[in-house]
Design a protein around this motif. Sequence first.
Motif, PDB file in Angstrom:
ATOM      1  N   SER A  98      49.214  40.600  46.000  1.00 18.53           N
ATOM      2  CA  SER A  98      49.110  40.195  44.594  1.00 18.53           C
ATOM      3  C   SER A  98      47.678  40.498  44.161  1.00 18.53           C
ATOM      4  CB  SER A  98      49.452  38.711  44.455  1.00 18.53           C
ATOM      5  OG  SER A  98      49.630  38.398  43.100  1.00 18.53           O
ATOM      6  N   HIS A  99      47.507  41.681  43.553  1.00 19.02           N
ATOM      7  CA  HIS A  99      46.161  42.112  43.160  1.00 19.02           C
ATOM      8  C   HIS A  99      45.663  41.303  41.972  1.00 19.02           C
ATOM      9  CE1 HIS A  99      47.684  45.543  45.454  1.00 19.02           C
ATOM     10  NE2 HIS A  99      46.420  45.816  45.713  1.00 19.02           N
ATOM     11  N   LYS A 100      44.364  41.053  41.977  1.00 24.87           N
ATOM     12  CA  LYS A 100      43.709  40.338  40.886  1.00 24.87           C
ATOM     13  C   LYS A 100      42.685  41.278  40.273  1.00 24.87           C
ATOM     14  CE  LYS A 100      46.239  37.055  42.291  1.00 24.87           C
ATOM     15  NZ  LYS A 100      47.484  36.755  41.566  1.00 24.87           N
ATOM     16  N   PHE A 101      42.350  41.058  39.001  1.00 26.34           N
ATOM     17  CA  PHE A 101      41.565  42.046  38.272  1.00 26.34           C
ATOM     18  C   PHE A 101      40.350  41.422  37.615  1.00 26.34           C
ATOM     19  CE2 PHE A 101      46.019  43.169  38.438  1.00 26.34           C
ATOM     20  CZ  PHE A 101      45.972  44.475  38.901  1.00 26.34           C
ATOM     21  N   GLY A 102      39.318  42.248  37.461  1.00 24.03           N
ATOM     22  CA  GLY A 102      38.205  41.932  36.572  1.00 24.03           C
ATOM     23  C   GLY A 102      38.484  42.697  35.290  1.00 24.03           C
ATOM     24  N   LYS A 103      37.646  42.469  34.264  1.00 26.15           N
ATOM     25  CA  LYS A 103      37.897  43.162  32.994  1.00 26.15           C
ATOM     26  C   LYS A 103      37.894  44.682  33.206  1.00 26.15           C
ATOM     27  CE  LYS A 103      36.299  43.545  28.313  1.00 26.15           C
ATOM     28  NZ  LYS A 103      35.229  43.378  27.362  1.00 26.15           N
ATOM     29  N   ARG A 104      36.892  45.165  33.962  1.00 24.94           N
ATOM     30  CA  ARG A 104      36.775  46.620  34.108  1.00 24.94           C
ATOM     31  C   ARG A 104      37.825  47.201  35.055  1.00 24.94           C
ATOM     32  NH1 ARG A 104      32.687  48.253  31.128  1.00 24.94           N
ATOM     33  NH2 ARG A 104      31.035  46.739  30.746  1.00 24.94           N
ATOM     34  N   SER A 105      38.153  46.484  36.102  1.00 25.07           N
ATOM     35  CA  SER A 105      39.176  47.055  37.004  1.00 25.07           C
ATOM     36  C   SER A 105      40.533  47.089  36.304  1.00 25.07           C
ATOM     37  CB  SER A 105      39.235  46.309  38.339  1.00 25.07           C
ATOM     38  OG  SER A 105      39.607  44.960  38.175  1.00 25.07           O
ATOM     39  N   ALA A 106      40.796  46.090  35.450  1.00 26.38           N
ATOM     40  CA  ALA A 106      42.048  46.107  34.667  1.00 26.38           C
ATOM     41  C   ALA A 106      42.042  47.322  33.737  1.00 26.38           C
ATOM     42  CB  ALA A 106      42.175  44.819  33.859  1.00 26.38           C
TER      43      ALA A 106
END
Length: 328
Positions: free
Chosen positions: A284-292
């Motif tokens: 279950s990957h989680k994101f930062g603003k830039r990685s999203a």
Amino acid sequence: MANSQGIQLVDLDEQGIDRAFRADVLAGLGQEQKAIPARWLYDDAGSQLFEDITKVPEYYPTRAETEILESRGEEFAEAIGPGRAVVEFGSGSSVKTPLLLKAIEPGAYVPLDIAGDFLRAAAADLSAKFPGLPVHPVEADFTKKVELPAEVADMPKLGFFPGSTIGNMVPRTAVDLLRSMRETLGDKAKLLIGMDLIKDRKVLEAAYDDAAGVTAEFNLNLLRRINRELGGNIPVEKFHHDARWNDTFARIEMHAVADADVEFEVAGRTFAMQAGETIHTENSHKFGKRSANTLLLGGHWTPVGRWTDAEGRFSVILAEATIKRAAP
Ligand code: AVI
């Protein structure tokens, strides 16, 4: 839920065994790091357990995303505009989908799903809630380009993919899916997508290892399913659930960990595991603003809006179909 995860057509052999399930399990158990694709978590029992997970106190994503959809309706209406055909990837949630449809004055609703039963039930439910809204369910595998119904051909589209289900895919698969969505929805399309955010690892690990043990049941149900459907004899009582943060990949991983040396059979093949060895069952990957943003851009979507819940745990992102150009 089985639906948005379970991208497969059921192909049974003479003994009624799902060939794709058997192939994935045998290939996965034969690897050095044993791993089984997460979509197999969602049989009927697994789908019910996932519903139960969304209600445990530690699992915040469903509540956080619902809070955003509930509280930001006016801003969605402004950013999205009226008259779009809302194309939902997966059969739709009885809670989240109405919140969006209520907010934006859609022209039509088109749920896409490979599982016809879920699809028809969800479409009927929606039609009853929104009597004037044209609803056109399409039974299809949305990991590939889908031909949308002629009735919505002239409407601009809004893709809807809530739940951070995109996080259950490794980046390469996620980008492939986003590109297929772009092909399905066309040049003038927008996409509203839920993406869970990186946060304190203790909060994340608790969300995937709740005190009541519902997520543990969800995970170990996969081993029970293998025993039930593939003639297996995995000693499930000798395994425990583990949810661990992998910082390199920015993801929670679910594993079924062997508590002792074990040997078992599945579909006539013998496997052995040593104590401490694991079967990896979900990411279950989680994101930062830039990685999203990077993921969306890789999928040919340009982010144009972003909302988070009051505690900053979860994001809902609006993106526009990137227009292809020959040069920078
Ligand atoms: C469906 N999906 C977005 C859930 C998640 O949070 O990754 C699946 C899940 N697995 C364990 N808990 C929830």
